[in-house]
Design a protein around this motif. Structure first.
Motif, PDB file in Angstrom:
ATOM      1  N   VAL A   1      29.780  38.361  48.118  1.00 28.30           N
ATOM      2  CA  VAL A   1      29.818  39.446  47.154  1.00 28.30           C
ATOM      3  C   VAL A   1      29.247  38.302  45.791  1.00 28.30           C
ATOM      4  O   VAL A   1      30.019  37.570  45.444  1.00 28.30           O
ATOM      5  CB  VAL A   1      31.458  39.839  46.805  1.00 28.30           C
ATOM      6  N   ARG A   2      28.555  38.865  44.904  1.00 28.83           N
ATOM      7  CA  ARG A   2      27.857  38.684  43.982  1.00 28.83           C
ATOM      8  C   ARG A   2      28.525  39.218  42.719  1.00 28.83           C
ATOM      9  O   ARG A   2      27.991  40.488  42.677  1.00 28.83           O
ATOM     10  CB  ARG A   2      26.521  38.313  44.199  1.00 28.83           C
ATOM     11  N   LEU A   3      29.065  38.868  41.696  1.00 32.04           N
ATOM     12  CA  LEU A   3      29.396  39.798  40.565  1.00 32.04           C
ATOM     13  C   LEU A   3      28.421  39.166  39.405  1.00 32.04           C
ATOM     14  O   LEU A   3      28.244  38.060  39.170  1.00 32.04           O
ATOM     15  CB  LEU A   3      30.796  39.320  40.185  1.00 32.04           C
ATOM     16  N   ARG A   4      28.052  40.055  38.601  1.00 27.71           N
ATOM     17  CA  ARG A   4      27.146  40.085  37.533  1.00 27.71           C
ATOM     18  C   ARG A   4      27.808  40.706  36.301  1.00 27.71           C
ATOM     19  O   ARG A   4      28.348  41.829  36.574  1.00 27.71           O
ATOM     20  CB  ARG A   4      25.643  40.267  37.568  1.00 27.71           C
ATOM     21  N   GLY A   5      27.393  40.490  34.993  1.00 27.01           N
ATOM     22  CA  GLY A   5      27.524  41.055  33.829  1.00 27.01           C
ATOM     23  C   GLY A   5      28.487  40.567  33.178  1.00 27.01           C
ATOM     24  O   GLY A   5      28.512  39.197  32.807  1.00 27.01           O
ATOM     25  N   SER A   6      29.552  41.228  32.276  1.00 28.92           N
ATOM     26  CA  SER A   6      30.323  40.499  31.268  1.00 28.92           C
ATOM     27  C   SER A   6      31.735  40.963  31.212  1.00 28.92           C
ATOM     28  O   SER A   6      32.104  42.151  31.657  1.00 28.92           O
ATOM     29  CB  SER A   6      29.689  40.689  29.904  1.00 28.92           C
ATOM     30  N   VAL A   7      32.757  40.076  31.013  1.00 30.79           N
ATOM     31  CA  VAL A   7      33.887  40.381  30.898  1.00 30.79           C
ATOM     32  C   VAL A   7      34.777  40.114  29.731  1.00 30.79           C
ATOM     33  O   VAL A   7      33.880  39.210  28.815  1.00 30.79           O
ATOM     34  CB  VAL A   7      34.953  39.737  31.862  1.00 30.79           C
ATOM     35  N   LEU A   8      35.862  40.375  29.004  1.00 30.59           N
ATOM     36  CA  LEU A   8      36.360  39.952  27.766  1.00 30.59           C
ATOM     37  C   LEU A   8      36.830  38.571  27.747  1.00 30.59           C
ATOM     38  O   LEU A   8      37.123  37.969  26.747  1.00 30.59           O
ATOM     39  CB  LEU A   8      37.131  41.015  27.358  1.00 30.59           C
ATOM     40  N   SER A   9      37.303  38.165  28.980  1.00 33.87           N
ATOM     41  CA  SER A   9      38.330  36.921  28.816  1.00 33.87           C
ATOM     42  C   SER A   9      38.052  36.172  30.338  1.00 33.87           C
ATOM     43  O   SER A   9      37.718  37.009  31.350  1.00 33.87           O
ATOM     44  CB  SER A   9      39.579  37.118  28.455  1.00 33.87           C
ATOM     45  N   SER A  10      38.625  34.968  30.162  1.00 34.34           N
ATOM     46  CA  SER A  10      38.489  34.223  31.445  1.00 34.34           C
ATOM     47  C   SER A  10      39.605  34.622  32.423  1.00 34.34           C
ATOM     48  O   SER A  10      39.330  34.675  33.651  1.00 34.34           O
ATOM     49  CB  SER A  10      38.853  32.701  31.349  1.00 34.34           C
ATOM     50  N   ALA A  11      40.744  35.552  31.922  1.00 36.12           N
ATOM     51  CA  ALA A  11      41.713  35.950  32.797  1.00 36.12           C
ATOM     52  C   ALA A  11      41.172  37.283  33.564  1.00 36.12           C
ATOM     53  O   ALA A  11      41.607  37.525  34.499  1.00 36.12           O
ATOM     54  CB  ALA A  11      42.851  36.380  31.788  1.00 36.12           C
ATOM     55  N   GLU A  12      40.137  37.977  32.676  1.00 31.72           N
ATOM     56  CA  GLU A  12      39.620  39.094  33.585  1.00 31.72           C
ATOM     57  C   GLU A  12      38.508  38.688  34.516  1.00 31.72           C
ATOM     58  O   GLU A  12      38.612  39.252  35.621  1.00 31.72           O
ATOM     59  CB  GLU A  12      38.791  39.970  32.359  1.00 31.72           C
ATOM     60  N   LYS A  13      37.999  37.576  34.148  1.00 35.22           N
ATOM     61  CA  LYS A  13      36.907  37.053  35.345  1.00 35.22           C
ATOM     62  C   LYS A  13      37.713  36.642  36.443  1.00 35.22           C
ATOM     63  O   LYS A  13      37.348  36.953  37.774  1.00 35.22           O
ATOM     64  CB  LYS A  13      36.174  35.871  34.602  1.00 35.22           C
ATOM     65  N   ARG A  14      38.924  36.056  36.489  1.00 38.37           N
ATOM     66  CA  ARG A  14      39.849  35.426  37.708  1.00 38.37           C
ATOM     67  C   ARG A  14      40.173  36.652  38.491  1.00 38.37           C
ATOM     68  O   ARG A  14      40.183  36.588  39.593  1.00 38.37           O
ATOM     69  CB  ARG A  14      40.861  34.743  36.986  1.00 38.37           C
ATOM     70  N   LEU A  15      40.634  37.835  37.577  1.00 36.26           N
ATOM     71  CA  LEU A  15      41.232  38.912  38.113  1.00 36.26           C
ATOM     72  C   LEU A  15      40.074  39.624  39.180  1.00 36.26           C
ATOM     73  O   LEU A  15      40.447  40.038  40.173  1.00 36.26           O
ATOM     74  CB  LEU A  15      41.678  39.805  37.115  1.00 36.26           C
ATOM     75  N   ALA A  16      38.586  39.790  38.314  1.00 32.15           N
ATOM     76  CA  ALA A  16      37.704  40.394  39.368  1.00 32.15           C
ATOM     77  C   ALA A  16      37.408  39.483  40.454  1.00 32.15           C
ATOM     78  O   ALA A  16      37.248  39.962  41.548  1.00 32.15           O
ATOM     79  CB  ALA A  16      36.600  40.280  38.512  1.00 32.15           C
ATOM     80  N   VAL A  17      37.528  38.044  40.314  1.00 33.11           N
ATOM     81  CA  VAL A  17      37.105  37.368  41.438  1.00 33.11           C
ATOM     82  C   VAL A  17      38.198  37.510  42.497  1.00 33.11           C
ATOM     83  O   VAL A  17      38.114  37.904  43.991  1.00 33.11           O
ATOM     84  CB  VAL A  17      37.097  36.008  41.122  1.00 33.11           C
ATOM     85  N   GLU A  18      39.684  37.692  41.913  1.00 31.86           N
ATOM     86  CA  GLU A  18      40.635  37.661  42.836  1.00 31.86           C
ATOM     87  C   GLU A  18      40.496  38.944  43.821  1.00 31.86           C
ATOM     88  O   GLU A  18      40.868  39.181  45.034  1.00 31.86           O
ATOM     89  CB  GLU A  18      42.076  37.565  42.333  1.00 31.86           C
ATOM     90  N   ILE A  19      40.252  40.180  43.044  1.00 37.40           N
ATOM     91  CA  ILE A  19      40.316  41.457  43.633  1.00 37.40           C
ATOM     92  C   ILE A  19      39.177  41.537  44.696  1.00 37.40           C
ATOM     93  O   ILE A  19      39.274  41.982  45.864  1.00 37.40           O
ATOM     94  CB  ILE A  19      40.050  42.630  42.636  1.00 37.40           C
ATOM     95  N   ALA A  20      37.834  41.018  44.283  1.00 33.28           N
ATOM     96  CA  ALA A  20      36.950  41.022  45.350  1.00 33.28           C
ATOM     97  C   ALA A  20      37.099  40.085  46.357  1.00 33.28           C
ATOM     98  O   ALA A  20      36.995  40.546  47.478  1.00 33.28           O
ATOM     99  CB  ALA A  20      35.645  40.538  44.474  1.00 33.28           C
ATOM    100  N   ARG A  21      37.882  39.099  46.367  1.00 33.04           N
ATOM    101  CA  ARG A  21      38.012  38.104  47.361  1.00 33.04           C
ATOM    102  C   ARG A  21      38.984  38.762  48.324  1.00 33.04           C
ATOM    103  O   ARG A  21      38.852  38.323  49.559  1.00 33.04           O
ATOM    104  CB  ARG A  21      38.633  36.673  46.813  1.00 33.04           C
ATOM    105  N   ASN A  22      39.968  39.742  48.094  1.00 37.22           N
ATOM    106  CA  ASN A  22      40.974  40.100  48.810  1.00 37.22           C
ATOM    107  C   ASN A  22      40.365  41.292  49.589  1.00 37.22           C
ATOM    108  O   ASN A  22      41.299  41.935  50.320  1.00 37.22           O
ATOM    109  CB  ASN A  22      42.108  40.339  48.139  1.00 37.22           C
ATOM    110  N   ILE A  23      39.257  41.975  49.429  1.00 42.83           N
ATOM    111  CA  ILE A  23      38.852  43.078  50.056  1.00 42.83           C
ATOM    112  C   ILE A  23      38.413  42.739  51.270  1.00 42.83           C
ATOM    113  O   ILE A  23      37.864  41.700  51.758  1.00 42.83           O
ATOM    114  CB  ILE A  23      37.588  43.751  49.243  1.00 42.83           C
ATOM    115  N   ARG A  24      38.844  43.543  52.511  1.00 44.42           N
ATOM    116  CA  ARG A  24      38.599  43.250  53.857  1.00 44.42           C
ATOM    117  C   ARG A  24      36.870  43.051  54.042  1.00 44.42           C
ATOM    118  O   ARG A  24      36.055  43.767  53.403  1.00 44.42           O
ATOM    119  CB  ARG A  24      39.105  44.197  54.780  1.00 44.42           C
ATOM    120  N   GLY A  25      36.585  42.235  54.711  1.00 41.79           N
ATOM    121  CA  GLY A  25      35.184  41.593  55.260  1.00 41.79           C
ATOM    122  C   GLY A  25      34.668  40.765  54.175  1.00 41.79           C
ATOM    123  O   GLY A  25      33.433  40.431  54.593  1.00 41.79           O
TER     124      GLY A  25
END
Length: 276
Positions: A239-263
């Motif tokens: 999974v490749r994520l692009r764009g912008s988030v408001l904080s490093s905490a949001e970026k970590r959350l986005a990565v964590e959510i994506a990482r835990n999706i099946r497959g």
């Protein structure tokens, strides 16, 4: 939440569940049944909320393998029969176990507002879908109920960590006020369950488009992400994520959510910037 937005959200969630784009030989029968049951429960909830003869009453719905179980109280036999007919009208529901109690004295002092009933139906379906999509909670026996924005989780988890994760997924869903995590810990068959889950995952052939759609939907459902500024692409499970988030905490959350999706085999967030 305005009525129209709520109605569209409820209908959209049911549609999302019904059109889950698994590859032609993608999911096991068990997972397919869970997703279909979630769609059917959401459809029945929405139908009850839209029916003026039934929406004054709080009715519980559970669907398993094409059988809908109805609980609650109504004032007359006509209303009980109507609830059964409404449930049977939902595609895929073949039988109804009608446990609704008829009591002429039944009357809600403050009948649930139509908008709130629709929100609850949508919210329960959303939380259930997130649990099914997550690689760490997909095999758990979890029932989800929503009342006025409060989510109740019941059933079984194999470990305290799995129970905690299920609660976090529910709590991080937009629209959830609080979570009552009543999952019990059942470790007796955890080893066999883990082996079974591994076997099922090995048999699955989850498409990149399925992963992308579930990552995007999970971002949209999150209360702590501005999903409109994040683009998602998947290639061979990466999974490749692009764009912008408001904080490093949001970026970590986005990565964590994506990482835990099946497959998902990995997440590349180098192109996901943090806005100044």
């Amino acid at each position: 939440m305005p009525f129209l937005r709520t109605l569209l959200l409820a209908g959209g969630t049911a549609l999302l569940l019904s059109l889950t784009p698994l590859a032609s030989h993608a999911a096991t029968d068990g997972l397919t049944e869970q997703i279909e049951a979630a769609r059917q429960e959401g459809s029945i909830w929405t139908a009850f909320a839209l029916n003026r003869h039934l929406n004054p009453f709080r009715l519980d719905v559970a669907v398993e393998k094409g059988r809908a179980t109805l609980d609650g109280q109504v004032e007359s036999e006509v209303q009980k029969e109507l609830a059964e007919e409404v449930a049977l009208s939902v595609k895929g529901v073949e039988r109804v176990d009608n446990r609704i109690v008829v009591d002429a004295a039944t009357a809600e002092n403050e009948p649930p507002r139509l908008v709130q009933r629709l929100e609850d139906a949508s919210l329960a379906a959303t939380v259930k879908s997130k649990l099914l999509w997550n690689s760490n909670t997909r095999g758990l026996d979890i029932q989800v109920k929503s009342q006025n924005g409060a989510i109740t989780l019941s059933g079984h988890a194999q470990t305290p960590a799995a129970k905690e994760l299920a609660g976090q997924l529910a709590a991080n869903t937009d629209g959830v006020r609080e979570v009552f995590n009543h999952l019990s810990i059942s470790t007796a068959d955890s080893s066999s369950s883990e082996v079974q889950t591994a076997v099922e995952e090995a048999r699955e052939d989850i498409s990149d488009s399925w992963i992308t759609s579930k990552v995007k939907a999970s971002f949209l459902y999150s209360r702590n992400l501005d999903a409109l500024n994040i683009s998602v692409d998947t290639e061979d499970g990466l999974v490749r994520l692009r764009g912008s988030v408001l904080s490093s905490a949001e970026k970590r959350l986005a990565v964590e959510i994506a990482r835990n999706i099946r497959g998902v085999r990995g997440v590349d967030a180098d192109a996901l910037r943090i806005s100044s």
